[in-house]
Design a protein around this motif. Sequence first.
Motif, mmCIF file in Angstrom:
data_model
loop_
_atom_site.group_PDB
_atom_site.id
_atom_site.type_symbol
_atom_site.label_atom_id
_atom_site.label_comp_id
_atom_site.label_asym_id
_atom_site.label_seq_id
_atom_site.Cartn_x
_atom_site.Cartn_y
_atom_site.Cartn_z
ATOM 1 N N LEU A 7 37.174 -24.223 -7.839
ATOM 2 C CA LEU A 7 37.888 -24.926 -6.770
ATOM 3 C C LEU A 7 37.329 -24.626 -5.380
ATOM 4 N N ALA A 8 36.317 -23.778 -5.303
ATOM 5 C CA ALA A 8 35.756 -23.381 -4.006
ATOM 6 C C ALA A 8 35.301 -24.561 -3.145
ATOM 7 N N PRO A 9 34.725 -25.643 -3.715
ATOM 8 C CA PRO A 9 34.233 -26.724 -2.853
ATOM 9 C C PRO A 9 35.299 -27.393 -1.995
ATOM 10 N N TRP A 10 36.571 -27.242 -2.334
ATOM 11 C CA TRP A 10 37.614 -27.970 -1.603
ATOM 12 C C TRP A 10 38.339 -27.096 -0.587
ATOM 13 N N GLY A 11 37.922 -25.862 -0.412
ATOM 14 C CA GLY A 11 38.483 -25.010 0.625
ATOM 15 C C GLY A 11 39.977 -24.791 0.507
ATOM 16 N N LEU A 12 40.476 -24.613 -0.696
ATOM 17 C CA LEU A 12 41.905 -24.442 -0.920
ATOM 18 C C LEU A 12 42.352 -23.026 -0.565
ATOM 19 N N ARG A 13 43.629 -22.895 -0.300
ATOM 20 C CA ARG A 13 44.207 -21.582 0.007
ATOM 21 C C ARG A 13 44.683 -20.929 -1.285
ATOM 22 N N ALA A 14 44.157 -19.747 -1.578
ATOM 23 C CA ALA A 14 44.509 -19.030 -2.806
ATOM 24 C C ALA A 14 45.675 -18.083 -2.535
ATOM 25 N N VAL A 15 46.736 -18.209 -3.342
ATOM 26 C CA VAL A 15 47.928 -17.368 -3.206
ATOM 27 C C VAL A 15 48.196 -16.708 -4.547
ATOM 28 N N THR A 16 48.475 -15.408 -4.532
ATOM 29 C CA THR A 16 48.796 -14.693 -5.758
ATOM 30 C C THR A 16 50.142 -13.997 -5.618
ATOM 31 N N LEU A 44 45.655 -14.440 -0.456
ATOM 32 C CA LEU A 44 46.993 -14.080 0.025
ATOM 33 C C LEU A 44 47.803 -13.501 -1.131
ATOM 34 N N PHE A 45 48.505 -12.400 -0.864
ATOM 35 C CA PHE A 45 49.484 -11.891 -1.832
ATOM 36 C C PHE A 45 50.869 -12.152 -1.271
ATOM 37 N N ASP A 46 51.677 -12.915 -2.005
ATOM 38 C CA ASP A 46 53.040 -13.261 -1.608
ATOM 39 C C ASP A 46 53.968 -12.696 -2.673
ATOM 40 N N ALA A 47 54.770 -11.697 -2.312
ATOM 41 C CA ALA A 47 55.610 -11.018 -3.295
ATOM 42 C C ALA A 47 56.650 -11.935 -3.914
ATOM 43 N N SER A 48 56.995 -13.031 -3.262
ATOM 44 C CA SER A 48 57.998 -13.954 -3.813
ATOM 45 C C SER A 48 57.355 -15.159 -4.485
ATOM 46 N N HIS A 49 56.051 -15.138 -4.682
ATOM 47 C CA HIS A 49 55.323 -16.310 -5.172
ATOM 48 C C HIS A 49 55.876 -16.848 -6.491
ATOM 49 N N GLY A 50 55.805 -16.059 -7.563
ATOM 50 C CA GLY A 50 56.306 -16.543 -8.847
ATOM 51 C C GLY A 50 57.805 -16.721 -8.871
ATOM 52 N N HIS A 51 58.517 -15.938 -8.068
ATOM 53 C CA HIS A 51 59.977 -16.014 -7.982
ATOM 54 C C HIS A 51 60.433 -17.384 -7.503
ATOM 55 N N ARG A 52 59.605 -18.055 -6.728
ATOM 56 C CA ARG A 52 60.003 -19.353 -6.170
ATOM 57 C C ARG A 52 59.567 -20.535 -7.020
ATOM 58 N N PHE A 74 49.328 -17.138 -9.769
ATOM 59 C CA PHE A 74 48.461 -17.641 -8.702
ATOM 60 C C PHE A 74 48.655 -19.137 -8.507
ATOM 61 N N SER A 75 48.316 -19.587 -7.309
ATOM 62 C CA SER A 75 48.310 -21.004 -6.959
ATOM 63 C C SER A 75 47.145 -21.262 -6.018
ATOM 64 N N PHE A 76 46.649 -22.490 -6.038
ATOM 65 C CA PHE A 76 45.665 -22.948 -5.063
ATOM 66 C C PHE A 76 46.269 -24.154 -4.353
ATOM 67 N N LEU A 77 46.398 -24.059 -3.033
ATOM 68 C CA LEU A 77 47.115 -25.053 -2.242
ATOM 69 C C LEU A 77 46.174 -25.769 -1.284
ATOM 70 N N ALA A 78 46.458 -27.058 -1.063
ATOM 71 C CA ALA A 78 45.688 -27.852 -0.098
ATOM 72 C C ALA A 78 46.448 -27.860 1.221
ATOM 73 N N ASP A 79 45.970 -27.120 2.191
ATOM 74 C CA ASP A 79 46.632 -27.077 3.497
ATOM 75 C C ASP A 79 46.571 -28.452 4.161
ATOM 76 N N GLY A 80 47.647 -28.790 4.851
ATOM 77 C CA GLY A 80 47.699 -30.069 5.546
ATOM 78 C C GLY A 80 48.169 -31.214 4.687
#
Length: 353
Positions: free
Chosen positions: A134-143, A284-292, A302-308
């Motif tokens: 997924l690197a070519p799309w500049g996504l935000r990685a959250v774990t 990014l490490f978000d302690a509430s990530h899977g909880h939500r 983990f998630s990969f998000l498209a900002d904007g």
Amino acid sequence: MPKRDKQAVGQRFLNAFREAGAVEVAPDILLPADTLLDLYGEDIRARAYTSSDPLRGEMMLRPDFTVPVVQMHMAGGAEPARYCYLGEVFRKQDPGDERPANPRDNEYLQAGFELFAHDPQADAEVFALFHRLLAPWGLRAVTGDMGLVMDAVRALPLSEARRDALLHHVWRPKRFGRLLARFSRPAARRNVAQSAAPWAGLRTRAEMERRMARLAADQDAAPLDPAWIARLDRLFAISAAMPKALGELTDLSREWPDLAPAIRRIDDRAGMLADLGVAPETVLFDASHGHRTMEYYDGFTFSFLADGRTGWPPIATGGRYDALTAVLGRGGRAIPAVGGIIRPGLVAELETA
């Protein structure tokens, strides 16, 4: 966007998963509803499409791939095993209070990769694979780490029944929050009237008696000290680059030692990611990530998000689901498992843009 274009993007990811050593599988589209209901409860009916078959009973259009892939593997797969797939899943889209201006598809493609292995580096291997693809799309990685959240809940000074209730709703933050609020107040007194009327209902008499006994015992439970609520709030508020988040978690563990084993696992995982070429400071490490956002994951998430892209779901999601293999395995046999999915349709939209 034409489905043909989305399929073409999906095939690229499928080929990449094959090159990573995965065997392609094609689970059924119609799945028995009883298995999904046992896993998710009646909540799944709000999201899945159901049908009734005169011989097979209630069926559901496939809401995801993980459950049928786990069932297939637990029926006789060898370890380690890597599987990949590409196909449609079907979800009702909740519009909330009003219909969204751009509703998401009710039928959409998933390209996925699942790894079954007793390998401490499995989490890092799967995340690094998705990170590279997924690197070519500049996504935000959250774990995140649901094991950390579950350890925090298990450490609360509550009765076993109250802890079990919180763990049951740990993936549903609103219900989880309502339970915490109730447990922080004196328990309501209940008057269970005695009656000579016959027992009736879908549950057995023994099940109903156990439920009434739990309600009676709960009346004597002491309220949860607000200090524990404050600690949970501090935990869920941690959201930063992985090295900084580890520092904040370490500070919290000084007054909450039960979190230390989970924090060591997260620290070890950061080192493994670095060894695989993923810089922890970019994740990014978000302690509430899977909880939500996720159900049945009980470890790394983990998630990969498209900002904007307001209103978009994650481009990719995944995580560890060891407990699910125990539920679906024969005789409660569990196998460590981790995997994830990519939405090729969203990637195709990014490419078009």
